[in-house]
Design a protein around this motif. Structure first.
Motif, PDB file in Angstrom:
ATOM      1  N   TYR A  20     -16.484  93.555  -9.408  1.00 38.16           N
ATOM      2  CA  TYR A  20     -15.938  92.416  -9.633  1.00 38.16           C
ATOM      3  C   TYR A  20     -16.224  91.014  -8.635  1.00 38.16           C
ATOM      4  CZ  TYR A  20     -10.875  89.698  -9.416  1.00 38.16           C
ATOM      5  OH  TYR A  20     -10.231  88.975  -9.276  1.00 38.16           O
ATOM      6  N   ASP A  21     -16.751  89.984  -8.922  1.00 41.92           N
ATOM      7  CA  ASP A  21     -16.600  88.642  -8.402  1.00 41.92           C
ATOM      8  C   ASP A  21     -15.602  88.213  -7.914  1.00 41.92           C
ATOM      9  OD1 ASP A  21     -17.435  86.556  -7.646  1.00 41.92           O
ATOM     10  OD2 ASP A  21     -18.154  85.434  -9.292  1.00 41.92           O
ATOM     11  N   PHE A  22     -15.263  88.558  -5.903  1.00 41.54           N
ATOM     12  CA  PHE A  22     -13.593  88.046  -5.796  1.00 41.54           C
ATOM     13  C   PHE A  22     -14.438  86.293  -5.466  1.00 41.54           C
ATOM     14  CE2 PHE A  22     -14.104  92.450  -4.342  1.00 41.54           C
ATOM     15  CZ  PHE A  22     -13.179  92.075  -4.487  1.00 41.54           C
ATOM     16  N   ALA A  27     -10.713  85.067  -9.740  1.00 39.16           N
ATOM     17  CA  ALA A  27     -10.662  85.840  -9.048  1.00 39.16           C
ATOM     18  C   ALA A  27      -9.319  84.810  -7.928  1.00 39.16           C
ATOM     19  CB  ALA A  27     -11.600  86.031  -7.348  1.00 39.16           C
ATOM     20  N   ARG A  28      -9.471  83.580  -7.874  1.00 34.55           N
ATOM     21  CA  ARG A  28      -8.955  82.413  -6.961  1.00 34.55           C
ATOM     22  C   ARG A  28      -7.883  82.859  -8.421  1.00 34.55           C
ATOM     23  NH1 ARG A  28     -13.671  79.931  -7.331  1.00 34.55           N
ATOM     24  NH2 ARG A  28     -13.220  78.532  -9.405  1.00 34.55           N
ATOM     25  N   SER A  29      -7.360  82.452  -9.499  1.00 37.78           N
ATOM     26  CA  SER A  29      -5.948  82.839 -10.537  1.00 37.78           C
ATOM     27  C   SER A  29      -5.566  84.495 -10.225  1.00 37.78           C
ATOM     28  CB  SER A  29      -6.439  82.565 -12.179  1.00 37.78           C
ATOM     29  OG  SER A  29      -5.723  83.210 -12.347  1.00 37.78           O
ATOM     30  N   HIS A  30      -6.478  85.515 -10.276  1.00 41.76           N
ATOM     31  CA  HIS A  30      -5.585  86.583  -9.587  1.00 41.76           C
ATOM     32  C   HIS A  30      -4.561  85.992  -8.581  1.00 41.76           C
ATOM     33  CE1 HIS A  30      -8.869  88.462 -12.563  1.00 41.76           C
ATOM     34  NE2 HIS A  30      -7.192  87.805 -13.066  1.00 41.76           N
ATOM     35  N   ARG A  31      -5.630  85.641  -7.102  1.00 44.79           N
ATOM     36  CA  ARG A  31      -5.107  85.637  -5.610  1.00 44.79           C
ATOM     37  C   ARG A  31      -3.883  84.568  -6.103  1.00 44.79           C
ATOM     38  NH1 ARG A  31     -10.111  85.332  -4.473  1.00 44.79           N
ATOM     39  NH2 ARG A  31     -10.093  82.673  -4.360  1.00 44.79           N
ATOM     40  N   GLU A  33      -1.420  85.250  -8.379  1.00 44.77           N
ATOM     41  CA  GLU A  33      -0.408  85.381  -8.977  1.00 44.77           C
ATOM     42  C   GLU A  33      -0.405  85.616  -8.149  1.00 44.77           C
ATOM     43  OE1 GLU A  33      -1.372  87.219 -12.832  1.00 44.77           O
ATOM     44  OE2 GLU A  33      -3.189  85.383 -13.653  1.00 44.77           O
ATOM     45  N   ILE A  34      -0.898  86.965  -7.279  1.00 43.93           N
ATOM     46  CA  ILE A  34      -0.615  88.256  -6.732  1.00 43.93           C
ATOM     47  C   ILE A  34       0.542  87.227  -4.839  1.00 43.93           C
ATOM     48  CG2 ILE A  34      -1.297  89.587  -4.409  1.00 43.93           C
ATOM     49  CD1 ILE A  34      -3.343  90.717  -6.071  1.00 43.93           C
ATOM     50  N   ARG A  35      -0.117  86.131  -4.810  1.00 45.93           N
ATOM     51  CA  ARG A  35       0.631  85.427  -4.243  1.00 45.93           C
ATOM     52  C   ARG A  35       2.103  84.455  -4.985  1.00 45.93           C
ATOM     53  NH1 ARG A  35      -3.766  82.220  -3.290  1.00 45.93           N
ATOM     54  NH2 ARG A  35      -2.995  80.308  -4.499  1.00 45.93           N
ATOM     55  N   LYS A  36       1.600  84.557  -6.192  1.00 48.11           N
ATOM     56  CA  LYS A  36       3.388  83.815  -6.491  1.00 48.11           C
ATOM     57  C   LYS A  36       4.115  85.335  -6.600  1.00 48.11           C
ATOM     58  CE  LYS A  36       5.223  81.995 -10.153  1.00 48.11           C
ATOM     59  NZ  LYS A  36       5.294  81.287 -11.785  1.00 48.11           N
TER      60      LYS A  36
END
Length: 93
Positions: A20-22, A27-31, A33-36
Motif C-alpha cells: 500500500y502506497d501511504f 491514501a490521502r483520501s482514505h485518511r 475518510e478515517i478522520r471524518k
C-alpha cells in the motif's frame, strides 16, 4: 509486529499492507475518510503551537523525552487531531 496487527484489523494480508502506497492520492483520501469517521481533523501549525505550550507545562512536572512524546500524542488524541508524523512530533518535544 504492528504490521501484522494492522493487517489483521483491516482484514488484509501483510503483503497487501506492505504494498500500500501511504503517500498516494488514494491514501490521502482514505485518511480523510478515517478522520471524518473518527471526528478528527488534520493538524495545523496553530495546533503545534498549542501542543508546545502544553509540553512546556508538562516539562515542569517530568522532563523525560519519551514521557513528553506520549503526553504529546495523548494531547492530540484528546483534542481529536490527527497526529503529525513522528519526526514532527519529536521536533515539538
Amino acid at each position: 509486529d504492528i504490521g501484522r496487527y494492522v493487517a489483521g484489523i483491516l482484514g488484509v494480508s501483510i503483503k497487501d499492507l506492505e504494498q500500500y502506497d501511504f503517500a498516494s492520492r488514494s491514501a490521502r483520501s482514505h485518511r480523510k475518510e478515517i478522520r471524518k469517521f473518527l471526528s478528527y481533523r488534520p493538524s495545523t501549525n496553530e495546533d503545534a503551537k498549542k501542543a508546545v505550550a502544553f509540553l512546556i507545562d508538562e516539562t515542569f512536572r517530568d522532563f523525560n523525552e519519551l514521557n513528553l512524546l506520549c503526553c504529546l500524542q495523548q494531547w492530540y488524541r484528546d483534542n481529536r487531531i490527527e497526529l503529525p508524523v513522528l519526526s514532527r512530533q519529536k521536533n515539538l518535544v
